[in-house]
Write a protein that holds these residues in place. Structure first.
Motif: not given
Length: 128
Positions: A67-86
């Motif tokens: 969560r902390r790492r994903a929150d450092q990425l832009p909101k439209n990041s595909g990596l962030k979206a995948l992290a949210d799914v996991v």
């Protein structure tokens, strides 16, 4: 009279936990051992409970890292979206009630994708 010697620590952003080492190797070894079980183990119920507690705590800590790492990425990041799914899947698994060795296996299967996602996010954050 109150005689408690406990100190309450207020760390709403999880900054202290973020600085703790991952202790990755022993937990990955535990995951491998649990997933290699053949059903002929001679462990007691208490052993299974302790393994489940260990894996649950570790999964929660790794989910917080993701969560902390994903929150450092832009909101439209595909990596962030995948992290949210996991993370959604991890949350569902962490709150599911299962018994015996099945509980250990479910927790072990949860730790692996959290580490995979964490590795990808850490690589992406280093690039930023």
């Amino acid at each position: 009279m109150h005689t408690s010697t406990h100190t309450v620590l207020h760390d709403p952003d999880g900054l202290i936990e973020a600085g703790l080492p991952l202790d990755r190797e022993p937990h990955e070894s535990l995951v491998k051992a649990v997933l290699a079980w053949t059903g002929e183990d001679t462990l007691t119920t208490r052993d299974y409970e302790q393994i489940t507690l260990q894996l649950t705590g570790h999964a929660r800590a790794r989910a917080a890292d993701v969560r902390r790492r994903a929150d450092q990425l832009p909101k439209n990041s595909g990596l962030k979206a995948l992290a949210d799914v996991v993370l959604r899947e991890a949350e569902g698994r962490l709150f599911a009630t299962v018994e015996g060795t099945v509980r250990c296996v479910h927790r072990a299967r949860l730790v692996r994708p959290l580490y995979e996602r964490l590795d990808r996010l850490e690589a992406a954050v280093r690039v930023l």
